[in-house]
Scaffold this active site. Structure first.
Site, PDB file in Angstrom:
ATOM      1  N   GLY A  11     -24.322  34.030  27.454  1.00 55.49           N
ATOM      2  CA  GLY A  11     -25.516  34.112  28.307  1.00 55.49           C
ATOM      3  C   GLY A  11     -25.123  34.258  29.769  1.00 55.49           C
ATOM      4  N   ALA A  12     -24.049  35.014  30.017  1.00 54.08           N
ATOM      5  CA  ALA A  12     -23.447  35.058  31.363  1.00 54.08           C
ATOM      6  C   ALA A  12     -23.905  36.254  32.197  1.00 54.08           C
ATOM      7  CB  ALA A  12     -21.921  35.043  31.255  1.00 54.08           C
ATOM      8  N   ARG A  14     -26.712  36.415  33.678  1.00 57.01           N
ATOM      9  CA  ARG A  14     -27.496  35.920  34.828  1.00 57.01           C
ATOM     10  C   ARG A  14     -27.562  34.396  34.810  1.00 57.01           C
ATOM     11  NH1 ARG A  14     -32.894  35.474  32.629  1.00 57.01           N
ATOM     12  NH2 ARG A  14     -33.089  36.646  30.706  1.00 57.01           N
ATOM     13  N   ASP A  61     -25.088  39.048  20.152  1.00 58.83           N
ATOM     14  CA  ASP A  61     -26.128  38.052  19.873  1.00 58.83           C
ATOM     15  C   ASP A  61     -25.420  36.861  19.234  1.00 58.83           C
ATOM     16  OD1 ASP A  61     -28.068  36.430  18.787  1.00 58.83           O
ATOM     17  OD2 ASP A  61     -29.245  38.075  17.931  1.00 58.83           O
ATOM     18  N   VAL A  62     -25.373  35.739  19.954  1.00 53.16           N
ATOM     19  CA  VAL A  62     -24.570  34.601  19.472  1.00 53.16           C
ATOM     20  C   VAL A  62     -25.100  34.002  18.174  1.00 53.16           C
ATOM     21  CG1 VAL A  62     -23.681  34.002  21.762  1.00 53.16           C
ATOM     22  CG2 VAL A  62     -25.780  32.899  20.926  1.00 53.16           C
ATOM     23  N   SER A 140     -29.880  19.771  28.063  1.00 50.76           N
ATOM     24  CA  SER A 140     -30.960  19.828  29.061  1.00 50.76           C
ATOM     25  C   SER A 140     -31.585  18.449  29.196  1.00 50.76           C
ATOM     26  CB  SER A 140     -32.037  20.816  28.596  1.00 50.76           C
ATOM     27  OG  SER A 140     -33.198  20.696  29.400  1.00 50.76           O
ATOM     28  N   TYR A 152     -37.317  23.397  21.816  1.00 46.07           N
ATOM     29  CA  TYR A 152     -36.214  23.381  22.789  1.00 46.07           C
ATOM     30  C   TYR A 152     -35.619  21.974  22.934  1.00 46.07           C
ATOM     31  CZ  TYR A 152     -34.025  24.394  27.405  1.00 46.07           C
ATOM     32  OH  TYR A 152     -33.163  24.551  28.472  1.00 46.07           O
ATOM     33  N   ALA A 155     -33.532  21.222  19.920  1.00 45.01           N
ATOM     34  CA  ALA A 155     -32.252  21.956  19.954  1.00 45.01           C
ATOM     35  C   ALA A 155     -31.294  21.332  20.955  1.00 45.01           C
ATOM     36  CB  ALA A 155     -32.506  23.428  20.297  1.00 45.01           C
ATOM     37  N   LYS A 156     -31.809  20.972  22.136  1.00 41.60           N
ATOM     38  CA  LYS A 156     -30.932  20.430  23.179  1.00 41.60           C
ATOM     39  C   LYS A 156     -30.439  19.026  22.817  1.00 41.60           C
ATOM     40  CE  LYS A 156     -30.725  23.847  26.096  1.00 41.60           C
ATOM     41  NZ  LYS A 156     -29.538  24.721  26.015  1.00 41.60           N
TER      42      LYS A 156
HETATM   43  P1  NAP Z   1     -31.547  32.457  31.807  1.00 39.82           P
HETATM   44  O1  NAP Z   1     -31.548  32.792  33.268  1.00 39.82           O
HETATM   45  O2  NAP Z   1     -32.757  32.739  31.002  1.00 39.82           O
HETATM   46  O3  NAP Z   1     -30.260  33.131  31.158  1.00 39.82           O
HETATM   47  C1  NAP Z   1     -29.981  32.960  29.786  1.00 39.82           C
HETATM   48  C2  NAP Z   1     -29.113  34.103  29.332  1.00 39.82           C
HETATM   49  O4  NAP Z   1     -28.836  33.921  27.915  1.00 39.82           O
HETATM   50  C3  NAP Z   1     -29.781  35.472  29.482  1.00 39.82           C
HETATM   51  O5  NAP Z   1     -28.912  36.394  30.092  1.00 39.82           O
HETATM   52  C4  NAP Z   1     -30.108  35.843  28.043  1.00 39.82           C
HETATM   53  O6  NAP Z   1     -30.092  37.222  27.774  1.00 39.82           O
HETATM   54  C5  NAP Z   1     -28.959  35.182  27.296  1.00 39.82           C
HETATM   55  N1  NAP Z   1     -29.239  35.084  25.875  1.00 39.82           N
HETATM   56  C6  NAP Z   1     -30.421  34.741  25.282  1.00 39.82           C
HETATM   57  N2  NAP Z   1     -30.302  34.800  23.953  1.00 39.82           N
HETATM   58  C7  NAP Z   1     -29.024  35.188  23.687  1.00 39.82           C
HETATM   59  C8  NAP Z   1     -28.316  35.440  22.476  1.00 39.82           C
HETATM   60  N3  NAP Z   1     -28.889  35.306  21.274  1.00 39.82           N
HETATM   61  N4  NAP Z   1     -27.018  35.831  22.574  1.00 39.82           N
HETATM   62  C9  NAP Z   1     -26.437  35.991  23.782  1.00 39.82           C
HETATM   63  N5  NAP Z   1     -27.055  35.771  24.941  1.00 39.82           N
HETATM   64  C10 NAP Z   1     -28.347  35.368  24.898  1.00 39.82           C
HETATM   65  O7  NAP Z   1     -31.258  30.889  31.587  1.00 39.82           O
HETATM   66  P2  NAP Z   1     -30.610  29.761  32.541  1.00 39.82           P
HETATM   67  O8  NAP Z   1     -31.710  29.098  33.246  1.00 39.82           O
HETATM   68  O9  NAP Z   1     -29.448  30.321  33.275  1.00 39.82           O
HETATM   69  O10 NAP Z   1     -30.119  28.738  31.416  1.00 39.82           O
HETATM   70  C11 NAP Z   1     -28.787  28.757  30.880  1.00 39.82           C
HETATM   71  C12 NAP Z   1     -28.639  27.592  29.912  1.00 39.82           C
HETATM   72  O11 NAP Z   1     -28.935  26.368  30.596  1.00 39.82           O
HETATM   73  C13 NAP Z   1     -29.577  27.661  28.731  1.00 39.82           C
HETATM   74  O12 NAP Z   1     -28.932  27.153  27.589  1.00 39.82           O
HETATM   75  C14 NAP Z   1     -30.703  26.753  29.140  1.00 39.82           C
HETATM   76  O13 NAP Z   1     -31.391  26.256  28.030  1.00 39.82           O
HETATM   77  C15 NAP Z   1     -29.954  25.691  29.898  1.00 39.82           C
HETATM   78  N6  NAP Z   1     -30.781  24.944  30.860  1.00 39.82           N
HETATM   79  C16 NAP Z   1     -31.433  25.559  31.895  1.00 39.82           C
HETATM   80  C17 NAP Z   1     -32.197  24.805  32.776  1.00 39.82           C
HETATM   81  C18 NAP Z   1     -32.944  25.416  33.935  1.00 39.82           C
HETATM   82  O14 NAP Z   1     -33.677  24.665  34.621  1.00 39.82           O
HETATM   83  N7  NAP Z   1     -32.808  26.692  34.221  1.00 39.82           N
HETATM   84  C19 NAP Z   1     -32.310  23.414  32.592  1.00 39.82           C
HETATM   85  C20 NAP Z   1     -31.643  22.824  31.528  1.00 39.82           C
HETATM   86  C21 NAP Z   1     -30.874  23.597  30.668  1.00 39.82           C
HETATM   87  P3  NAP Z   1     -31.451  38.116  27.910  1.00 39.82           P
HETATM   88  O15 NAP Z   1     -31.693  38.203  29.373  1.00 39.82           O
HETATM   89  O16 NAP Z   1     -31.098  39.420  27.301  1.00 39.82           O
HETATM   90  O17 NAP Z   1     -32.503  37.354  27.162  1.00 39.82           O
END
Ligand code: NAP
Length: 251
Positions: A11-12, A14, A61-62, A140, A152, A155-156
């Protein structure tokens, strides 16, 4: 740090994953930038290369076993044996339980839990052979429960149990496993939540900051810094922990 050591961040393309990939590159790792769409990994790879690092864009796709197997084989061939794995790929499919569909449930379980399982199973083979490994799973603050996130949060929370079991099983091979549990981080994911709630993102950020003891929302680099520490050789006695990075106390 030996330049030939290899880290994988899922998921790198963005958000937190992109910041983590860049941080691990600055730490000296060659980084496999994994995301659903290989082209979308280009910006992260370019940023790493522009800073003098080495990176490889990998579309995967992981949650798909065949794609994970192909991705890991390619990474091992083109970059080298992965010794760091950051299971960061994630999605949200929020809804109150009475409206949540089976597909909302399955999609979230598949990416977070099945994805982390498949990636970890493939990578631990290299780590145990190298007698060194660092696994970081993104949990999370929602693991403690959050309205609209039954899928969610389950899962977390599941990832926390997964992490502790990995720590127990893999410790004897020099492999640590930890979970980082972010609070509110400013990314596309939280922007999507604001949109679902019908709130301008700026207002959503301001309201969130007021609830956080340090009076600001988190940034992807806040999380990348903790992951960097957990992946470092000096963090070898920290394993099986869930570390909340949320601007205030959570446990
Ligand atoms: P994000 O901006 O939505 O980025 C997530 C990335 O994961 C996207 O590039 C997405 O690709 C990719 N992805 C989704 N499904 C995938 C799959 N099946 N295989 C490979 N890549 C996949 O999310 P983020 O906010 O950076 O969050 C990153 C992690 O931190 C996540 O696990 C999230 O649950 C966790 N987290 C985030 C927050 C927060 O406040 N942001 C808080 C707690 C935990 P697409 O763009 O193509 O969908």
């Amino acid at each position: 740090m030996n330049k030939s050591q290899v880290a994988i961040v899922t998921g790198a393309a963005r958000g937190i994953g992109a910041a983590t990939a860049q941080r691990l590159s600055r730490d000296g790792y060659a980084v496999a930038v994994v995301d659903l769409d290989e082209a979308a990994c280009g910006a992260t790879v370019s940023a790493i290369e522009a800073a003098g690092g080495r990176a490889l864009a990998v579309g995967c796709d992981v949650s798909d076993a065949a794609q994970v197997e192909a991705a890991i084989t390619r990474i091992a061939d083109e970059l080298g044996a992965p010794v760091v794995l950051v299971n960061n790929a994630g999605i949200i499919r929020d809804n109150l339980i009475f409206k949540m569909t089976e597909s909302d449930w399955d999609a979230v379980m598949n990416v977070h839990l099945r994805g982390a399982f498949l990636m970890t199973k493939a990578c631990q083979a290299f780590m145990t052979q190298e007698k060194f490994g660092r696994i970081v799973n993104l949990s999370s603050s929602s693991a403690q429960g959050n309205r609209g996130q039954a899928n969610y949060s389950a899962a977390k929370a599941g990832l926390q149990g997964f992490t502790k079991t990995l720590a127990i099983e893999l410790g004897r091979f020099g492999v640590t496993a930890n979970a980082v549990a972010p609070g509110f981080i400013q990314t596309d994911m939280t922007a999507a939540t604001a949109e679902r709630m019908g709130m301008p993102f700026e207002d959503f950020l301001t309201a969130a900051a007021k609830q956080i003891p340090v009076q600001r929302v988190g940034q992807p680099d806040d999380i990348a810094a903790m992951i960097s520490f957990l992946c470092s050789p000096e963090a070898g006695f920290v394993s099986g922990q869930v570390i909340y990075v949320a601007g205030g106390p959570l446990d």
